[in-house]
Design an enzyme around this catalytic site. Structure first.
Site, short mmCIF file in Angstrom:
data_model
loop_
_atom_site.label_atom_id
_atom_site.label_comp_id
_atom_site.label_asym_id
_atom_site.label_seq_id
_atom_site.Cartn_x
_atom_site.Cartn_y
_atom_site.Cartn_z
N ASP A 79 0.76 -1.69 0.36
CA ASP A 79 0.08 -0.25 0.14
C ASP A 79 0.98 0.99 -0.03
O ASP A 79 2.14 1.11 0.66
CB ASP A 79 -1.25 0.33 0.86
CG ASP A 79 -1.91 -1.36 1.27
OD1 ASP A 79 -1.96 -2.21 0.09
OD2 ASP A 79 -3.22 -1.30 1.56
N HIS A 230 3.64 -2.07 3.14
CA HIS A 230 3.91 -0.63 2.54
C HIS A 230 4.76 -0.70 1.70
O HIS A 230 6.36 -1.24 2.21
CB HIS A 230 3.60 0.68 3.52
CG HIS A 230 1.95 -0.21 4.12
ND1 HIS A 230 1.96 -0.74 5.63
CD2 HIS A 230 1.26 0.90 4.27
CE1 HIS A 230 1.08 -0.92 5.52
NE2 HIS A 230 0.13 0.49 4.96
#
Length: 466
Positions: A79, A230
């Protein structure tokens, strides 16, 4: 005699005229509530019922079918990118032969367009993660969330000619989404994706790589695992630990794949919203109209492509089944000869082993005893202990795990291991079992009329337990 006929015809005409008049009046009156419904929102019982159910917090989603992978599978997701770290993540994935899913921000995509292109070009899935990741904007009203998703989608389309149907809500859907959010995104044809393993790499700034590793390793194992990572700025530790995480799951027998709309998405349950917002009936109807218009404009081609893909799959499956049937018919009576270098030869008849998915499977006890080992079965625990030389293998059918001992010391444990109980026999893959025993398959011949396998073991292993 004609008068009654003429009189009947006259009354029939009058009745027909009355009926037509009533129909015209009815049609005229029916346009009034329809126009009012268009101006004020759908006030029909059905529309009111839908609105009230969503207002009460009931999730109303269309039923969908998904594909479950045969092999345990990990879906790596990243992400908040793309960033300068995304290239390093892609390098690792390419080296490991792994595909993943990147939930990108529209704002970041504008800053790193080449990374977006590379993600798509290298066969990874691209997902939508909103435009700017600002919670108070995204969750103050669905209108803003919708506009950000649309804006980012246009950016992805301009950069890489793709419109992602996978969407991840910043922070996840729990306590951020309500029934309206879920329903409207579903009506637009999007698939919301959460996760079932959080690596913990964003619980605070600069989380150490070892802490991420311990979090992942302590996470429960399931047949399908969606891991949250991430690749945004400041996540160097994620890049550092990623190869170790991939190796960990590979050793457990997992495959890796990118998320698609055919994968059943992980979605959090609805929780009490932490945002103060309301949804009026007219506003809901306006949003519903917008999402449905989007679906009608963008999904027909996707549906057509899906149908064509399904038709191709059906045809390919039919051909594959016919070919398999021919192969099985021709090979159904072929025995398997197994040669142990320096240890003799034995033969398995066609009924004593099976050949599927391009691998040979045979009973554990048969194999171990043929090569001079011993097997003990604990029926109450469903555990088989195979001893051969300096090795002991503990097969736990209930846990689907294998523990490997060398000279009595546990040196490794494999979860979600390949094993199956058939007619009271534990069926195991030949090559994998030989590897666990320190041996090696030196030659494998699989021909229409001949099947032979040669294997070798270190001489020191030919020591039987007294």
């Amino acid at each position: 005699m004609r008068f009654p006929v003429q009189r009947a015809t006259h009354w029939q005409k009058r009745i027909q005229l009355i009926v037509v008049t009533l129909l015209l009046v009815s049609l005229f009156l029916s346009t009034i509530p329809a126009q009012a419904a268009e101006d004020q929102g759908d006030s029909t019982p059905e529309g009111q019922d839908l609105y009230q159910k969503l207002k009460a917090g009931k999730r109303l989603l269309d039923a969908k079918s998904y594909e479950t992978p045969e092999q345990p599978t990990v879906y790596l997701t990243f992400d908040d990118g793309p960033s300068k770290l995304t290239g390093k993540v892609l390098d690792i994935l390419e080296k490991e032969g792994v595909k993943a899913t990147f939930f990108a921000l529209g704002e970041q995509a504008q800053a790193q367009p080449d990374m977006v292109k590379r993600i798509v070009k290298e066969g990874h899935s691209l997902g939508n993660h909103s435009y700017n990741h600002v919670y108070k904007e995204l969750y103050g009203d669905f209108q803003t969330f919708w506009e950000q998703v649309q804006h980012s989608e246009d950016i992805f389309a301009d950069i890489a000619d793709v419109r992602p149907q996978l969407v991840r809500a910043p922070g996840g859907t729990y306590t951020n989404f309500d029934a309206y959010y879920y329903y409207l995104m579903d009506q637009a044809g999007y698939t919301m994706v959460d996760w079932n393993v959080d690596s913990g790499d964003s619980k605070r700034a600069h989380v150490p790589a070892d802490e991420i590793w311990q979090t992942v390793k302590a996470s429960p194992l399931e047949h399908e695992i969606t891991i949250l990572f991430h690749d945004g700025t400041g996540h160097e530790s994620t890049v550092e630990i990623l190869p170790k995480v991939i190796d960990y799951y590979k050793k457990l027998g997992y495959a890796f794949a990118p998320l698609t709309t055919q994968v059943k998405p992980r979605q959090f349950p609805l929780g009490k919203s932490k945002w103060s917002r309301s949804m009026s009936m007219p506003h809901f109807q306006s949003l519903l109209k917008a999402t449905q218009q989007y679906a009608s404009a963008h999904l027909p081609q996707a549906d057509q492509d899906q149908k064509e893909a399904e038709q191709q799959l059906v045809q390919m499956t039919k051909v594959a089944r016919e070919e398999s049937a021919q192969i099985l018919s021709a090979r159904s009576l072929i025995p398997l000869q197994v040669h142990i270098v320096g240890g003799g030869t034995f033969t398995l008849q066609s009924s004593e082993y099976q050949f599927r998915s391009n691998r040979i499977e045979l009973p554990l006890r048969f194999l171990i005893e043929k090569i001079g080992g011993q097997v003990e079965w604990q029926a109450d625990k469903k555990i088989a202990n195979a001893h051969y030389g300096v090795y002991d293998l503990e097969y736990d059918l209930s846990a689907r795990s294998i523990r490997v001992y060398t000279l009595g010391t546990c040196v490794n444990t494999y979860f979600l291991a390949d094993m199956e109980l058939q007619d009271g026999k534990i069926m195991v893959p030949l090559r994998k079992t030989v590897d666990l025993l320190g041996g090696q398959i030196t030659e494998s011949i699989i021909e229409p009329s001949r099947r032979e396998v040669s294997m070798t073991f270190p001489t020191v292993l030919f020591v039987q337990r007294k």
